[in-house]
Motif scaffolding. Sequence first.
Motif, PDB file in Angstrom:
ATOM      1  N   TRP A 193      16.945  35.192  37.541  1.00  0.00           N
ATOM      2  CA  TRP A 193      15.785  34.930  38.326  1.00  0.00           C
ATOM      3  C   TRP A 193      16.266  34.519  39.886  1.00  0.00           C
ATOM      4  N   THR A 194      17.374  33.695  39.922  1.00  0.00           N
ATOM      5  CA  THR A 194      17.740  33.335  41.229  1.00  0.00           C
ATOM      6  C   THR A 194      18.482  34.366  41.776  1.00  0.00           C
ATOM      7  N   GLY A 195      19.001  35.205  41.274  1.00  0.00           N
ATOM      8  CA  GLY A 195      19.633  36.529  41.787  1.00  0.00           C
ATOM      9  C   GLY A 195      18.737  37.391  42.259  1.00  0.00           C
ATOM     10  N   LEU A 196      17.668  37.530  41.694  1.00  0.00           N
ATOM     11  CA  LEU A 196      16.595  38.333  42.309  1.00  0.00           C
ATOM     12  C   LEU A 196      16.118  38.058  43.319  1.00  0.00           C
ATOM     13  N   MET A 197      15.543  36.625  43.551  1.00  0.00           N
ATOM     14  CA  MET A 197      15.086  35.928  44.418  1.00  0.00           C
ATOM     15  C   MET A 197      16.082  36.107  45.869  1.00  0.00           C
ATOM     16  N   LEU A 198      17.508  35.730  45.667  1.00  0.00           N
ATOM     17  CA  LEU A 198      18.391  35.376  46.596  1.00  0.00           C
ATOM     18  C   LEU A 198      18.533  36.976  47.093  1.00  0.00           C
ATOM     19  N   ALA A 199      18.649  37.885  46.207  1.00  0.00           N
ATOM     20  CA  ALA A 199      18.791  39.441  46.809  1.00  0.00           C
ATOM     21  C   ALA A 199      17.657  39.902  47.718  1.00  0.00           C
ATOM     22  N   HIS A 200      16.588  39.490  47.263  1.00  0.00           N
ATOM     23  CA  HIS A 200      15.400  39.802  48.141  1.00  0.00           C
ATOM     24  C   HIS A 200      15.419  39.046  49.636  1.00  0.00           C
ATOM     25  N   MET A 201      15.793  37.838  49.313  1.00  0.00           N
ATOM     26  CA  MET A 201      16.099  37.054  50.713  1.00  0.00           C
ATOM     27  C   MET A 201      17.041  37.680  51.490  1.00  0.00           C
ATOM     28  N   ARG A 202      18.091  38.088  50.801  1.00  0.00           N
ATOM     29  CA  ARG A 202      19.145  38.440  51.682  1.00  0.00           C
ATOM     30  C   ARG A 202      19.013  39.825  52.331  1.00  0.00           C
ATOM     31  N   VAL A 203      18.104  40.879  51.736  1.00  0.00           N
ATOM     32  CA  VAL A 203      17.560  41.806  52.278  1.00  0.00           C
ATOM     33  C   VAL A 203      16.765  41.987  53.330  1.00  0.00           C
ATOM     34  N   ARG A 204      15.698  41.034  52.886  1.00  0.00           N
ATOM     35  CA  ARG A 204      14.778  40.557  53.975  1.00  0.00           C
ATOM     36  C   ARG A 204      14.993  39.786  55.233  1.00  0.00           C
ATOM     37  N   LEU A 205      15.757  38.639  54.899  1.00  0.00           N
ATOM     38  CA  LEU A 205      15.768  37.562  55.943  1.00  0.00           C
ATOM     39  C   LEU A 205      17.351  37.722  56.290  1.00  0.00           C
ATOM     40  N   GLY A 206      18.417  38.201  55.705  1.00  0.00           N
ATOM     41  CA  GLY A 206      19.776  38.167  56.107  1.00  0.00           C
ATOM     42  C   GLY A 206      20.627  37.310  55.082  1.00  0.00           C
ATOM     43  N   ARG A 210      -2.059  32.475  55.180  1.00  0.00           N
ATOM     44  CA  ARG A 210      -1.774  34.050  55.431  1.00  0.00           C
ATOM     45  C   ARG A 210      -0.097  34.180  55.261  1.00  0.00           C
ATOM     46  N   MET A 211       0.726  33.251  55.811  1.00  0.00           N
ATOM     47  CA  MET A 211       2.108  33.370  55.555  1.00  0.00           C
ATOM     48  C   MET A 211       2.468  33.625  54.118  1.00  0.00           C
ATOM     49  N   LEU A 212       1.741  32.539  53.500  1.00  0.00           N
ATOM     50  CA  LEU A 212       2.198  32.381  51.874  1.00  0.00           C
ATOM     51  C   LEU A 212       1.627  33.591  51.109  1.00  0.00           C
ATOM     52  N   ARG A 213       0.621  34.127  51.646  1.00  0.00           N
ATOM     53  CA  ARG A 213      -0.017  35.419  50.718  1.00  0.00           C
ATOM     54  C   ARG A 213       0.757  36.512  51.050  1.00  0.00           C
ATOM     55  N   SER A 214       1.256  36.676  52.382  1.00  0.00           N
ATOM     56  CA  SER A 214       1.948  38.066  52.789  1.00  0.00           C
ATOM     57  C   SER A 214       3.276  37.699  52.350  1.00  0.00           C
ATOM     58  N   THR A 215       3.986  36.766  52.493  1.00  0.00           N
ATOM     59  CA  THR A 215       5.233  36.491  51.671  1.00  0.00           C
ATOM     60  C   THR A 215       5.547  37.053  50.397  1.00  0.00           C
ATOM     61  N   LEU A 216       4.469  36.446  49.612  1.00  0.00           N
ATOM     62  CA  LEU A 216       4.130  36.807  48.221  1.00  0.00           C
ATOM     63  C   LEU A 216       4.059  38.206  47.757  1.00  0.00           C
ATOM     64  N   ASN A 217       3.078  38.811  48.588  1.00  0.00           N
ATOM     65  CA  ASN A 217       2.761  40.183  48.592  1.00  0.00           C
ATOM     66  C   ASN A 217       4.022  41.079  48.674  1.00  0.00           C
ATOM     67  N   ASP A 218       4.745  40.458  49.923  1.00  0.00           N
ATOM     68  CA  ASP A 218       5.863  41.487  50.201  1.00  0.00           C
ATOM     69  C   ASP A 218       7.328  41.239  48.701  1.00  0.00           C
ATOM     70  N   LEU A 219       7.177  40.115  48.494  1.00  0.00           N
ATOM     71  CA  LEU A 219       8.211  39.857  47.567  1.00  0.00           C
ATOM     72  C   LEU A 219       7.643  40.689  46.060  1.00  0.00           C
ATOM     73  N   VAL A 220       6.637  40.870  45.693  1.00  0.00           N
ATOM     74  CA  VAL A 220       6.068  41.462  44.541  1.00  0.00           C
ATOM     75  C   VAL A 220       6.311  43.051  44.917  1.00  0.00           C
ATOM     76  N   ALA A 221       6.111  43.562  46.046  1.00  0.00           N
ATOM     77  CA  ALA A 221       6.012  44.963  46.611  1.00  0.00           C
ATOM     78  C   ALA A 221       7.476  45.459  46.413  1.00  0.00           C
ATOM     79  N   PHE A 222       8.493  44.477  47.004  1.00  0.00           N
ATOM     80  CA  PHE A 222      10.081  44.847  47.062  1.00  0.00           C
ATOM     81  C   PHE A 222      10.611  44.851  45.762  1.00  0.00           C
ATOM     82  N   LEU A 223      10.212  44.048  44.559  1.00  0.00           N
ATOM     83  CA  LEU A 223      10.698  43.790  43.296  1.00  0.00           C
ATOM     84  C   LEU A 223      10.033  45.055  42.572  1.00  0.00           C
ATOM     85  N   ARG A 224       9.142  45.480  43.172  1.00  0.00           N
ATOM     86  CA  ARG A 224       8.483  46.950  42.402  1.00  0.00           C
ATOM     87  C   ARG A 224       9.134  48.029  42.966  1.00  0.00           C
ATOM     88  N   ASN A 225       9.685  48.111  44.096  1.00  0.00           N
ATOM     89  CA  ASN A 225      10.396  49.053  44.553  1.00  0.00           C
ATOM     90  C   ASN A 225      11.521  48.680  45.678  1.00  0.00           C
TER      91      ASN A 225
END
Length: 230
Positions: free
Chosen positions: A194-207, A1-16
């Motif tokens: 690629w790294t910048g996208l992931m780090l930016a999402h992580m920064r916004v989502r987790l700090g 469940r955590m894997l799916r929700s985290t990936l869905n959240d990542l995709v949704a965030f990168l879209r908007n």
Amino acid sequence: RMLRSTLNDLVAFLRNPRPMQAEGLNADGAIARWLVLAVVQIAGLGLVVMPLILLWQKAFALPSPNAFEGMSPLALWGGAVLLAPVLEELFFRGWMSGRPAALWLMGVLIAGLVLFVALGRGNALAAGVIVLLTLIAAGVTWWRTRHDRTVPGWFERTFPWLFYGGTIVFALMHVFNYPQVSLVVLPMVLPQFWTGLMLAHMRVRLGLLAAILNHIASNAIMLTAALATS
């Protein structure tokens, strides 16, 4: 469940992309979410992005980056694995909270850098004055805005542009790691994009701390792999 929700959240965030209150690593499930994102970032980098880059490098006979050429192992690990991730996260993603203090500090820092480049290079006195004034302005700015958590409306409206624009700038800065800059070298910064996208999402989502830790782990793994294969 955590894997799916985290990936869905990542995709949704990168879209908007949108600013949000970061959970922090102390929140319930935050460590598990961080681990999922870190594995996705590092695995995507090592298994997909880097093989493509190596093929591109071989096809056009491009040189390897020389940013850390000639550095001792201690300096290499200290600079690439510890110092660079902290400084890069503070500069490129520290402002993503949208808090006035973070935005004003970024503005002061950029103004200081512009003045330093324009007036401080080759002039020790001017450089020292610019650095001192920048530090004073940063301290005063932070003190005056430290309690304000209101995210400006303009920041929310333009955040997708700021998010992707900042990530592109972060990637393009690494093109200067190569001895010669040309259009054919631009795809070589795909790992940083690629790294910048992931780090930016992580920064916004987790700090910010979560992004710094992921950046350190990613650089350590990639440096180890590079040294082992060389």
